[in-house]
Scaffold this motif. Structure first.
Motif, PDB file in Angstrom:
ATOM      1  N   ALA A 111       0.920  -1.116   0.071  1.00  0.00           N
ATOM      2  CA  ALA A 111      -0.171   0.020   0.040  1.00  0.00           C
ATOM      3  C   ALA A 111       0.724   1.119  -0.015  1.00  0.00           C
ATOM      4  CB  ALA A 111      -0.758   0.001   1.223  1.00  0.00           C
ATOM      5  N   VAL A 112       0.181   2.482  -0.721  1.00  0.00           N
ATOM      6  CA  VAL A 112       0.919   3.682  -0.549  1.00  0.00           C
ATOM      7  C   VAL A 112       0.265   4.739   0.539  1.00  0.00           C
ATOM      8  CG1 VAL A 112      -0.116   4.559  -2.475  1.00  0.00           C
ATOM      9  CG2 VAL A 112       1.990   5.423  -2.021  1.00  0.00           C
ATOM     10  N   ARG A 113       1.252   5.325   1.243  1.00  0.00           N
ATOM     11  CA  ARG A 113       0.612   6.304   2.210  1.00  0.00           C
ATOM     12  C   ARG A 113       0.657   7.515   1.142  1.00  0.00           C
ATOM     13  NH1 ARG A 113       1.625   5.322   7.744  1.00  0.00           N
ATOM     14  NH2 ARG A 113       1.696   7.681   8.192  1.00  0.00           N
ATOM     15  N   LYS A 114      -0.251   8.573   1.897  1.00  0.00           N
ATOM     16  CA  LYS A 114      -0.314  10.047   1.226  1.00  0.00           C
ATOM     17  C   LYS A 114       0.795  10.516   0.884  1.00  0.00           C
ATOM     18  CE  LYS A 114      -5.364  11.076   2.257  1.00  0.00           C
ATOM     19  NZ  LYS A 114      -6.054  12.217   2.625  1.00  0.00           N
ATOM     20  N   SER A 115       1.813  10.194   1.486  1.00  0.00           N
ATOM     21  CA  SER A 115       3.054  10.985   1.592  1.00  0.00           C
ATOM     22  C   SER A 115       3.753  10.609   0.342  1.00  0.00           C
ATOM     23  CB  SER A 115       4.075  10.798   2.948  1.00  0.00           C
ATOM     24  OG  SER A 115       4.142   9.364   3.025  1.00  0.00           O
ATOM     25  N   GLY A 116       3.318   9.266  -0.149  1.00  0.00           N
ATOM     26  CA  GLY A 116       4.323   8.627  -1.443  1.00  0.00           C
ATOM     27  C   GLY A 116       5.007   7.362  -0.763  1.00  0.00           C
ATOM     28  N   ARG A 117       5.156   7.047   0.180  1.00  0.00           N
ATOM     29  CA  ARG A 117       6.085   5.930   1.041  1.00  0.00           C
ATOM     30  C   ARG A 117       5.171   4.920   0.775  1.00  0.00           C
ATOM     31  NH1 ARG A 117      11.027   7.076   3.671  1.00  0.00           N
ATOM     32  NH2 ARG A 117      10.542   5.066   4.346  1.00  0.00           N
ATOM     33  N   VAL A 118       5.695   3.930   0.441  1.00  0.00           N
ATOM     34  CA  VAL A 118       5.186   2.468   0.006  1.00  0.00           C
ATOM     35  C   VAL A 118       5.723   1.583   1.251  1.00  0.00           C
ATOM     36  CG1 VAL A 118       4.876   0.455  -1.434  1.00  0.00           C
ATOM     37  CG2 VAL A 118       5.261   2.820  -2.502  1.00  0.00           C
ATOM     38  N   ARG A 119       4.434   0.872   1.768  1.00  0.00           N
ATOM     39  CA  ARG A 119       4.820  -0.078   2.749  1.00  0.00           C
ATOM     40  C   ARG A 119       4.221  -1.344   2.224  1.00  0.00           C
ATOM     41  NH1 ARG A 119       3.359   2.362   8.564  1.00  0.00           N
ATOM     42  NH2 ARG A 119       1.335   2.185   7.809  1.00  0.00           N
ATOM     43  N   MET A 120       4.872  -2.607   2.918  1.00  0.00           N
ATOM     44  CA  MET A 120       4.378  -3.608   2.671  1.00  0.00           C
ATOM     45  C   MET A 120       4.048  -4.223   4.236  1.00  0.00           C
ATOM     46  SD  MET A 120       6.336  -6.849   0.607  1.00  0.00           S
ATOM     47  CE  MET A 120       7.669  -7.012   1.691  1.00  0.00           C
ATOM     48  N   HIS A 121       2.867  -4.996   4.159  1.00  0.00           N
ATOM     49  CA  HIS A 121       2.191  -5.352   5.319  1.00  0.00           C
ATOM     50  C   HIS A 121       2.183  -6.783   5.326  1.00  0.00           C
ATOM     51  CE1 HIS A 121       1.182  -1.323   6.477  1.00  0.00           C
ATOM     52  NE2 HIS A 121       0.276  -1.206   5.337  1.00  0.00           N
ATOM     53  N   LYS A 122       2.512  -7.673   6.672  1.00  0.00           N
ATOM     54  CA  LYS A 122       1.870  -9.049   6.718  1.00  0.00           C
ATOM     55  C   LYS A 122       0.913  -9.139   7.767  1.00  0.00           C
ATOM     56  CE  LYS A 122       4.742 -11.858   9.090  1.00  0.00           C
ATOM     57  NZ  LYS A 122       5.885 -12.916   9.420  1.00  0.00           N
ATOM     58  N   ALA A 123      -0.123  -9.729   7.132  1.00  0.00           N
ATOM     59  CA  ALA A 123      -1.390  -9.779   7.936  1.00  0.00           C
ATOM     60  C   ALA A 123      -1.871 -11.224   8.128  1.00  0.00           C
ATOM     61  CB  ALA A 123      -2.265  -8.738   7.326  1.00  0.00           C
ATOM     62  N   ARG A 124      -2.718 -11.307   9.144  1.00  0.00           N
ATOM     63  CA  ARG A 124      -3.539 -12.744   8.886  1.00  0.00           C
ATOM     64  C   ARG A 124      -5.023 -12.306   9.140  1.00  0.00           C
ATOM     65  NH1 ARG A 124      -6.185 -13.326  14.103  1.00  0.00           N
ATOM     66  NH2 ARG A 124      -5.157 -12.111  15.756  1.00  0.00           N
ATOM     67  N   GLU A 125      -5.889 -12.890   8.251  1.00  0.00           N
ATOM     68  CA  GLU A 125      -7.215 -12.845   8.193  1.00  0.00           C
ATOM     69  C   GLU A 125      -8.173 -13.580   9.350  1.00  0.00           C
ATOM     70  OE1 GLU A 125     -10.856 -13.124   4.828  1.00  0.00           O
ATOM     71  OE2 GLU A 125      -8.878 -14.253   4.434  1.00  0.00           O
ATOM     72  N   ASN A 126      -8.917 -12.639   9.718  1.00  0.00           N
ATOM     73  CA  ASN A 126      -9.572 -12.891  11.105  1.00  0.00           C
ATOM     74  C   ASN A 126     -10.886 -13.569  10.698  1.00  0.00           C
ATOM     75  OD1 ASN A 126      -7.904 -11.347  12.985  1.00  0.00           O
ATOM     76  ND2 ASN A 126      -8.796  -9.502  12.329  1.00  0.00           N
ATOM     77  N   ASP A 127     -11.544 -14.507  11.580  1.00  0.00           N
ATOM     78  CA  ASP A 127     -12.701 -14.984  11.175  1.00  0.00           C
ATOM     79  C   ASP A 127     -13.967 -14.236  10.703  1.00  0.00           C
ATOM     80  OD1 ASP A 127     -11.631 -17.626  12.180  1.00  0.00           O
ATOM     81  OD2 ASP A 127     -12.400 -17.371  14.298  1.00  0.00           O
ATOM     82  N   ASP A 128     -13.890 -12.993  11.044  1.00  0.00           N
ATOM     83  CA  ASP A 128     -14.859 -12.138  10.592  1.00  0.00           C
ATOM     84  C   ASP A 128     -14.443 -11.515   9.184  1.00  0.00           C
ATOM     85  OD1 ASP A 128     -13.070 -10.198  10.949  1.00  0.00           O
ATOM     86  OD2 ASP A 128     -14.409  -9.145  12.551  1.00  0.00           O
ATOM     87  N   GLY A 129     -13.506 -11.831   8.452  1.00  0.00           N
ATOM     88  CA  GLY A 129     -12.941 -11.311   7.457  1.00  0.00           C
ATOM     89  C   GLY A 129     -12.125 -10.123   7.330  1.00  0.00           C
ATOM     90  N   SER A 130     -11.974  -9.325   8.546  1.00  0.00           N
ATOM     91  CA  SER A 130     -11.070  -8.469   8.624  1.00  0.00           C
ATOM     92  C   SER A 130      -9.463  -8.880   8.676  1.00  0.00           C
ATOM     93  CB  SER A 130     -11.441  -7.661  10.039  1.00  0.00           C
ATOM     94  OG  SER A 130     -11.457  -8.398  11.085  1.00  0.00           O
ATOM     95  N   PHE A 131      -8.671  -8.123   8.642  1.00  0.00           N
ATOM     96  CA  PHE A 131      -7.271  -8.394   8.772  1.00  0.00           C
ATOM     97  C   PHE A 131      -6.556  -7.728   9.970  1.00  0.00           C
ATOM     98  CE2 PHE A 131      -7.067 -10.654   4.815  1.00  0.00           C
ATOM     99  CZ  PHE A 131      -7.880 -10.055   4.029  1.00  0.00           C
ATOM    100  N   SER A 132      -5.737  -8.520  10.307  1.00  0.00           N
ATOM    101  CA  SER A 132      -4.997  -7.814  11.522  1.00  0.00           C
ATOM    102  C   SER A 132      -3.336  -7.981  11.205  1.00  0.00           C
ATOM    103  CB  SER A 132      -4.675  -8.824  12.979  1.00  0.00           C
ATOM    104  OG  SER A 132      -6.025  -8.799  13.246  1.00  0.00           O
ATOM    105  N   ILE A 133      -2.841  -6.763  11.242  1.00  0.00           N
ATOM    106  CA  ILE A 133      -1.557  -6.392  10.528  1.00  0.00           C
ATOM    107  C   ILE A 133      -0.587  -6.905  11.736  1.00  0.00           C
ATOM    108  CG2 ILE A 133       0.017  -4.815   9.750  1.00  0.00           C
ATOM    109  CD1 ILE A 133      -1.984  -3.354   8.425  1.00  0.00           C
ATOM    110  N   GLY A 134       0.381  -7.740  11.438  1.00  0.00           N
ATOM    111  CA  GLY A 134       1.414  -8.322  12.208  1.00  0.00           C
ATOM    112  C   GLY A 134       2.765  -7.833  12.057  1.00  0.00           C
TER     113      GLY A 134
END
Length: 181
Positions: A39-62
């Motif tokens: 994903a890209v921040r408004k500042s233009g900085r790009v970040r990479m996240h590792k996340a797990r999917e929760n039972d309700d379909g949301s994601f938790s970034i680890g």
């Protein structure tokens, strides 16, 4: 919105073998389904996240990394093994494994080679765009793949190799510095 989504891929990582392909006898309990999101921040900085999917379909970034910290991408397809261990890892990774070095090495297994290759292509393209044309070290790619990913970046040829750097045969030991009298 603080970040704008660019791309994601679903991967499996092994808790015991986090930096290299796990052997086939690695316990299923060690396997963790994860999603890698770029994903890209408004500042233009790009970040990479590792996340797990929760039972309700949301994601938790680890874990979150700045994409600028990406230094290497390794696949095993065209890797020339220099040891029995590397030969085994090449077999275990098949054409669906990738090692991404971003601060440290992370081994991820994808569902299939098409998803892996598309994600790698996108990741390199995004990296080039947001780092002014730089390309991470590409290991295990043939010349055609490397050219397709890197374009005309001549420095890639200098930094890319078919084999990873040799692993030390012994763990590093603390060295004492000698100070002249």
């Amino acid at each position: 919105m603080i970040e704008s989504y660019i791309i994601h891929i679903r991967v499996t990582e092994d808790a015991v073998y986090a930096t290299a392909p796990p052997p086939p006898y690695s316990s299923p309990e060690n396997k963790k389904a994860r999603v890698i999101v770029v994903a890209v921040r408004k500042s233009g900085r790009v970040r990479m996240h590792k996340a797990r999917e929760n039972d309700d379909g949301s994601f938790s970034i680890g874990k979150t990394w700045m994409l600028d910290d990406l230094t290497a991408i390794q696949i095993y397809d065209n890797l020339t093994p220099t040891s029995l261990l590397q030969e085994q890892q090449k077999q275990w990774a098949s054409n669906v494994g990738v090692v991404v070095t971003i601060g440290k090495a992370y081994y991820w297994q994808t569902a299939n080679h098409k998803e892996r290759d598309f994600f790698i292509g996108s990741l390199v393209k995004i990296f080039k765009k947001y780092t002014g044309g730089k390309v991470p070290k590409l290991i295990g790619f043939d010349d055609k793949q490397r050219q397709a990913l890197a374009g005309d970046a001549s420095e890639v040829q200098q930094h890319s190799s078919q084999s990873p750097p040799p692993l030390p045969s012994q763990p590093p030991q603390a060295r004492q510095q000698q100070v002249p009298p």
